[in-house]
Design an enzyme around this catalytic site. Structure first.
Site, mmCIF file in Angstrom:
data_model
loop_
_atom_site.group_PDB
_atom_site.id
_atom_site.type_symbol
_atom_site.label_atom_id
_atom_site.label_comp_id
_atom_site.label_asym_id
_atom_site.label_seq_id
_atom_site.Cartn_x
_atom_site.Cartn_y
_atom_site.Cartn_z
ATOM 1 N N LYS A 35 0.838 -1.202 0.000
ATOM 2 C CA LYS A 35 0.000 0.000 0.000
ATOM 3 C C LYS A 35 0.876 1.255 0.000
ATOM 4 C CE LYS A 35 -3.944 -0.553 2.242
ATOM 5 N NZ LYS A 35 -4.679 -0.786 3.502
ATOM 6 N N PHE A 147 -16.928 11.295 8.962
ATOM 7 C CA PHE A 147 -18.251 10.975 8.416
ATOM 8 C C PHE A 147 -18.214 10.801 6.906
ATOM 9 C CE2 PHE A 147 -18.760 13.681 12.192
ATOM 10 C CZ PHE A 147 -19.379 12.770 13.023
ATOM 11 N N GLU A 150 -17.870 6.930 0.997
ATOM 12 C CA GLU A 150 -17.059 6.488 -0.127
ATOM 13 C C GLU A 150 -17.660 7.046 -1.403
ATOM 14 O OE1 GLU A 150 -16.080 2.301 -0.147
ATOM 15 O OE2 GLU A 150 -15.798 2.376 2.025
ATOM 16 N N GLY A 254 -34.466 -0.939 -1.892
ATOM 17 C CA GLY A 254 -33.779 -1.807 -2.849
ATOM 18 C C GLY A 254 -33.175 -2.989 -2.126
ATOM 19 N N CYS A 261 -18.844 0.083 6.480
ATOM 20 C CA CYS A 261 -19.214 0.820 7.696
ATOM 21 C C CYS A 261 -20.564 0.416 8.283
ATOM 22 C CB CYS A 261 -19.220 2.317 7.419
ATOM 23 S SG CYS A 261 -17.567 2.964 7.197
ATOM 24 N N LYS A 324 -21.925 0.179 -3.626
ATOM 25 C CA LYS A 324 -22.644 1.357 -4.116
ATOM 26 C C LYS A 324 -21.842 1.938 -5.276
ATOM 27 C CE LYS A 324 -20.725 5.089 -1.363
ATOM 28 N NZ LYS A 324 -21.001 6.144 -0.412
HETATM 29 C C1 UDX Z 1 -21.543 5.531 5.381
HETATM 30 C C2 UDX Z 1 -22.024 6.868 5.954
HETATM 31 O O1 UDX Z 1 -22.897 7.496 5.028
HETATM 32 C C3 UDX Z 1 -20.836 7.764 6.240
HETATM 33 O O2 UDX Z 1 -21.266 8.982 6.829
HETATM 34 C C4 UDX Z 1 -19.900 7.033 7.178
HETATM 35 O O3 UDX Z 1 -18.760 7.819 7.429
HETATM 36 C C5 UDX Z 1 -19.494 5.690 6.609
HETATM 37 O O4 UDX Z 1 -20.640 4.924 6.292
HETATM 38 P P1 UDX Z 1 -20.686 4.735 2.993
HETATM 39 O O5 UDX Z 1 -20.478 3.385 3.612
HETATM 40 O O6 UDX Z 1 -19.634 5.290 2.114
HETATM 41 O O7 UDX Z 1 -20.908 5.803 4.146
HETATM 42 O O8 UDX Z 1 -22.014 4.623 2.152
HETATM 43 P P2 UDX Z 1 -23.461 5.294 2.087
HETATM 44 O O9 UDX Z 1 -23.510 6.270 0.998
HETATM 45 O O10 UDX Z 1 -23.913 5.718 3.414
HETATM 46 O O11 UDX Z 1 -24.301 4.013 1.617
HETATM 47 C C6 UDX Z 1 -24.347 2.857 2.435
HETATM 48 C C7 UDX Z 1 -25.174 1.775 1.805
HETATM 49 O O12 UDX Z 1 -26.546 2.091 1.867
HETATM 50 C C8 UDX Z 1 -24.864 1.472 0.333
HETATM 51 O O13 UDX Z 1 -24.839 0.082 0.155
HETATM 52 C C9 UDX Z 1 -26.034 2.090 -0.387
HETATM 53 O O14 UDX Z 1 -26.290 1.448 -1.611
HETATM 54 C C10 UDX Z 1 -27.149 1.888 0.614
HETATM 55 N N1 UDX Z 1 -28.269 2.839 0.480
HETATM 56 C C11 UDX Z 1 -28.057 4.168 0.636
HETATM 57 C C12 UDX Z 1 -29.547 2.358 0.224
HETATM 58 O O15 UDX Z 1 -29.772 1.150 0.098
HETATM 59 N N2 UDX Z 1 -30.582 3.253 0.128
HETATM 60 C C13 UDX Z 1 -30.394 4.588 0.261
HETATM 61 O O16 UDX Z 1 -31.380 5.319 0.156
HETATM 62 C C14 UDX Z 1 -29.094 5.059 0.527
#
Ligand code: UDX
Length: 435
Positions: A35, A147, A150, A254, A261, A324
């Protein structure tokens, strides 16, 4: 300022490069030689929009370096700790091995007046225990949760919607002031800067993720009800989302949430609450988890139904592998899980993804991966959208897809497709929680 960042994963690598981009001298430290080599050569070790640019400019400026040698932390004013806290193998709790190891390694290099800023997501109470170990060096331990999302990590790090710093009683004001100087660009924009105690800062992070997970599972529970009553959960989400107290964001029904996280954080929160004798306070998180996992079954069930009761020896194309869009992360990816389940039912599964194929292949080498979208769709009996990349959601023309595929069954695991357009092109469309 001089900063060290311990742990150069999704969080730390972005943090190090972002801090260099706002003028600091930063050394990123990680035990993983490959890394460090990749970062030193200016190659982002994972897909994150904008990271490559700030990595290259940071290295070129001479203000950003990476090493495996923890002694390089010596002399930094602030030491950020951003190592992973994965789920333990035999339970729900967070594994603190890496956090403890990072602090142990750092201790001999701390000087009086240094600030150690924990960024990892940890169970409440961890920071207080670490503070006791840091205090004898004359350094101050604070907790500064992250917070970042990704796919938006660079933006979220440089321009966050709020900054939270948990500080100890002694020396807390001074340490908070130092962090204000670190985040000078956000502070200049009057980004809310909240100074709390250590426990509150730790809890803010898990509470935020628990809330987001709950919001997603709430709408997915409504999708389950919609499925047995003929309602449309997307219209329901639009309608309740207009109420500003509720809001439309994170009401995307969905196949549910995944990633590095939300799943592990809600489980670690349950485990910690139990240790504290308050498991009933977050008992609902078990339900949130269960609803979330059920949606993967539902998506698989829809493919089976679409193909007339069995997927055995049928060609199923899975659009997406990442948890995502705008990410190559497949940790706890519902998309990949759906693909694996279909494979287990005897389907010939072909997966495509604009960024995550390499990571997915490492985890599930038994599946068939095809880089090119159209090539992946060719000959499919059914297709299922599981990661809502624009390549699939907006740019895939249903008539064009119909020319490539053999069958006309589409399952929309993210409710991201234009159902009417797909139906008009001759497809049998199945949404999640939609008639
Ligand atoms: C999350 C938090 O948003 C972030 O603040 C924290 O620091 C880390 O965890 P992240 O894991 O990057 O961030 O993804 P996020 O955009 O929150 O999406 C999480 C999951 O929820 C994804 O699998 C996404 O597809 C799903 N999701 C999100 C849904 O199924 N429906 C939604 O409406 C939104």
């Amino acid at each position: 300022m001089r900063l060290s960042v311990i742990g150069c994963g999704y969080l730390g690598a972005v943090h190090a490069a972002a801090m260099a981009s706002i003028g600091h001298d930063v050394v990123g430290i990680d035990v993983d030689k490959s890394k460090v080599a990749s970062l030193t050569a200016g190659r982002a070790p994972f897909f994150e929009p904008g990271l490559q640019q700030i990595l290259e400019s940071g290295l070129a400026s001479g203000r950003l370096t990476f090493t495996t040698d923890i002694a390089a932390a010596h002399g930094a004013d602030v030491h950020f700790v951003g190592v992973g806290t994965p789920q333990v193998r035999d339970g729900y709790a967070a594994d603190l091995t890496y956090v403890n190891a990072a602090i142990d390694a750092l201790l001999p290099h701390l000087r009086p007046g240094d600030v150690v800023a924990g960024k990892s997501t940890v169970p409440v109470g961890t920071a207080a225990a670490l503070a006791e170990r840091v205090e004898p060096t004359g350094a101050t331990l604070v907790w500064n949760p992250e917070f970042l999302r990704e796919g938006w990590a660079v933006k979220d790090t440089i321009d966050p919607d709020r900054l939270v710093v948990g500080v100890p009683v002694d020396g807390g004001e001074r340490a908070a002031q130092i962090l204000r100087e670190v985040y000078h660009t956000a502070v200049a924009k009057e980004t809310p800067f909240l100074v709390t105690d250590l426990a509150t800062a730790e809890l803010v992070k898990v509470a935020a993720n628990a809330f987001l997970a709950t919001k997603i599972s709430f709408i997915n529970a409504m999708a389950e009800i919609a499925e047995v009553s003929g309602a449309d959960v997307t219209q329901l989400a639009d309608a309740i989302g207009h109420d500003v107290r509720i809001g439309r964001r994170f009401l995307g029904a969905g196949i549910g949430f995944g990633g590095g996280c939300l799943p592990k954080d809600i489980r670690a929160f349950s485990a910690r609450a139990e240790e504290l004798g308050r498991s009933e306070s977050v008992a609902f998180l078990r339900e949130v988890d269960a609803i979330n996992l059920r949606r993967r079954d539902r998506a698989v069930q829809l493919v089976v139904e679409g193909l007339g009761g069995s997927v055995f020896k049928k060609n199923v194309t899975v659009l997406g592998a990442a948890f995502k869009p705008h990410s190559d992360d497949v940790r706890d990816s519902p998309a990949l899980d759906v693909a694996v389940r279909l494979h287990g039912l005897g389907a010939w599964v072909t997966i495509t993804d604009p960024a995550a194929i390499e990571n997915a292949r490492r985890l599930h080498p038994q599946l068939n991966y095809v880089e090119e979208r159209d090539e992946a769709i060719r000959g499919a009996d059914a297709i299922i959208l599981v990661t809502e990349w624009d390549e699939y959601r907006r740019e895939l023309d249903p008539s064009h897809a119909a020319e490539l595929a053999t069958g006309r069954v589409v399952v929309d695991g993210r409710n991201g497709l234009d159902a009417a357009a797909w139906r008009a092109a001759g497809w049998t469309y199945y949404g999640m929680g939609r008639p």
